[in-house]
Design a protein around this motif. Structure first.
Motif, PDB file in Angstrom:
ATOM      1  N   GLU A  38       0.823  -1.218   0.000  1.00  7.29           N
ATOM      2  CA  GLU A  38       0.000   0.000   0.000  1.00  7.29           C
ATOM      3  C   GLU A  38       0.848   1.254   0.000  1.00  7.29           C
ATOM      4  O   GLU A  38       0.388   2.326  -0.431  1.00  7.29           O
ATOM      5  CB  GLU A  38      -0.909   0.004   1.230  1.00  7.29           C
ATOM      6  CG  GLU A  38      -2.044  -1.007   1.170  1.00  7.29           C
ATOM      7  CD  GLU A  38      -2.700  -1.197   2.524  1.00  7.29           C
ATOM      8  OE1 GLU A  38      -2.356  -0.434   3.468  1.00  7.29           O
ATOM      9  OE2 GLU A  38      -3.553  -2.092   2.651  1.00  7.29           O
ATOM     10  N   ARG A  39       2.077   1.166   0.439  1.00  5.21           N
ATOM     11  CA  ARG A  39       2.954   2.325   0.527  1.00  5.21           C
ATOM     12  C   ARG A  39       3.978   2.372  -0.598  1.00  5.21           C
ATOM     13  O   ARG A  39       4.982   3.076  -0.507  1.00  5.21           O
ATOM     14  CB  ARG A  39       3.611   2.348   1.911  1.00  5.21           C
ATOM     15  CG  ARG A  39       2.638   2.868   2.964  1.00  5.21           C
ATOM     16  CD  ARG A  39       2.890   2.316   4.359  1.00  5.21           C
ATOM     17  NE  ARG A  39       1.856   2.814   5.263  1.00  5.21           N
ATOM     18  CZ  ARG A  39       0.627   2.293   5.339  1.00  5.21           C
ATOM     19  NH1 ARG A  39       0.283   1.266   4.582  1.00  5.21           N
ATOM     20  NH2 ARG A  39      -0.268   2.816   6.179  1.00  5.21           N
ATOM     21  N   GLY A  40       3.705   1.651  -1.646  1.00  7.86           N
ATOM     22  CA  GLY A  40       4.503   1.774  -2.861  1.00  7.86           C
ATOM     23  C   GLY A  40       5.677   0.841  -2.984  1.00  7.86           C
ATOM     24  O   GLY A  40       6.375   0.863  -4.001  1.00  7.86           O
ATOM     25  N   ALA A  41       5.924   0.038  -1.970  1.00  9.79           N
ATOM     26  CA  ALA A  41       7.006  -0.939  -2.071  1.00  9.79           C
ATOM     27  C   ALA A  41       6.517  -2.135  -2.884  1.00  9.79           C
ATOM     28  O   ALA A  41       5.333  -2.244  -3.202  1.00  9.79           O
ATOM     29  CB  ALA A  41       7.461  -1.370  -0.682  1.00  9.79           C
ATOM     30  N   ALA A  42       7.426  -3.016  -3.228  1.00  5.19           N
ATOM     31  CA  ALA A  42       7.067  -4.207  -4.006  1.00  5.19           C
ATOM     32  C   ALA A  42       7.509  -5.444  -3.233  1.00  5.19           C
ATOM     33  O   ALA A  42       8.493  -6.099  -3.584  1.00  5.19           O
ATOM     34  CB  ALA A  42       7.730  -4.164  -5.380  1.00  5.19           C
TER      35      ALA A  42
END
Length: 358
Positions: A38-42
């Motif tokens: 949700e915070r843009g990490a993968a």
């Protein structure tokens, strides 16, 4: 409190409310995976381990692993409150896994998110692992090959944000002395119990030739013994258990072989995988710790550092004395301090590699 601390506390509350006993951490793995995504990490996942690389990964740079665990022990029988209900009273957040090692995990997650897109002189990998409390085969042991090459690690465990530079390893030896049975009244046979006692005396006074500069001497304690079936029969076997706290002066396998040669009893190690960890004073991890104002010490407890074949440092919010206790808690201010110290530590480590972070 600032936004990072507030987010970390809220995530920790969700983790506490989601039971994650060792070998049964799927739901907290789902939670952590979703939080990072949700915070843009993968993020990636292997069993119940969640890991993620920062942006701009470059194999030519050294790689720093940020690691803590999201599994817990079973709640102690003497709990006076629901271990899975996160409760804030004053500065305290109560709940199973709050101190060990939820506070470290959420603080490292926030630290990773802060530096995920920034230019660092080293690669950053975050791994929130499973089965740490039981040293399980599907935790760090399974995850390490998937992470690729790691040069060094910062391991989050409750240390009061001081720097644990080393841990002793552990080998448990199941020993068996062999004799010959006979009638006690006639003085027949060879008493295996006497052989065991001689071996125990040897182990009690045994000294290894080399001693670790950081961890000191290897410790040996005989903790269990069993022999005999009835009062008038000379026992032909005697079993005893030796608890051996190993150091970096010898490998666990070398330690076992030296002790085997010193006694008559058979000695079989239950495992040799819990290895000693000792970080040199001039390693960048230790230099950064000193620059960040951290005091170094040798930890009396073990962690996933024991499974890491690369330099590692243990540091995290909370206190080791609260781990595995009833009504476990962590201070909210400890989480705030943890995030601030971790961020400062990353900046000091970057300086060790020649880069000032703006």
């Amino acid at each position: 409190m600032d936004t990072k601390t507030t987010e970390a506390i809220e995530l920790l509350k969700r983790l506490i409310a989601t039971p994650s006993l060792s070998r049964d951490e799927a739901r907290t793995a789902d939670l952590i995976f979703g939080y990072l995504a949700e915070r843009g990490a993968a993020p990636e996942r292997l069993a119940n381990n969640v890991w993620v690389r920062a942006e701009g990964f470059d194999p030519a740079r050294p790689t720093l692993l940020l690691n803590s665990h999201h599994d817990t022990v079973r709640p102690a029988a003497s709990y006076t409150r629901d271990p899975f209900t996160p409760t804030v009273e004053g500065d305290r957040l109560y709940g199973l896994g709050s101190n060990d090692a939820g506070a470290s995990a959420v603080s490292l997650i926030q630290t990773f998110l802060t530096f995920r897109t920034r230019e660092l002189p080293f690669n950053l990998v975050l791994a929130v692992s499973a089965e740490e409390e039981c040293m399980g085969e599907h935790g760090m042991r399974a995850l390490l090959p998937a992470l690729g090459h790691i040069d060094m690690a910062l391991v989050g465990e409750p240390t009061g944000m001081q720097a644990a530079a080393g841990e002793r390893g552990l080998v448990v030896l199941d020993c068996t002395a062999h004799g010959k049975s006979g009638h006690a009244a006639r003085g027949e046979g060879v008493n295996a119990l006497y052989i065991a006692l001689e071996d125990i005396a040897r182990l009690r006074t045994f000294r290894f030739e080399r001693e670790s500069e950081l961890l000191g001497p290897i410790g040996i304690a005989v903790t269990q013994i069993e022999a005999g079936t009835q009062h008038n029969v000379v026992p032909d076997t005697c079993r005893f258990v030796a608890d051996v706290r190993t150091t970096d002066a010898y490998t666990n396998e070398e330690t076992v072989e030296i002790l085997r040669a010193a006694i008559r009893s058979d000695a079989v190690p239950r495992s040799t995988r819990i290895r000693a960890s000792a970080l040199g004073a001039e390693h960048p991890l230790m230099r950064a710790a000193r620059a960040a104002g951290r005091t170094s010490y040798v930890s009396p407890t073990t962690s996933d550092m024991a499974l890491m074949p690369f330099p590692s440092l243990k540091m995290g919010p909370g206190q080791s004395s609260r781990s595995h206790t009833a009504d476990e808690y962590v201070l909210l201010t400890e989480i705030a301090e943890g995030i601030a110290v971790y961020e400062n530590y990353i900046e000091k480590l970057a300086l060790e590699y020649g880069k000032t972070l703006g």
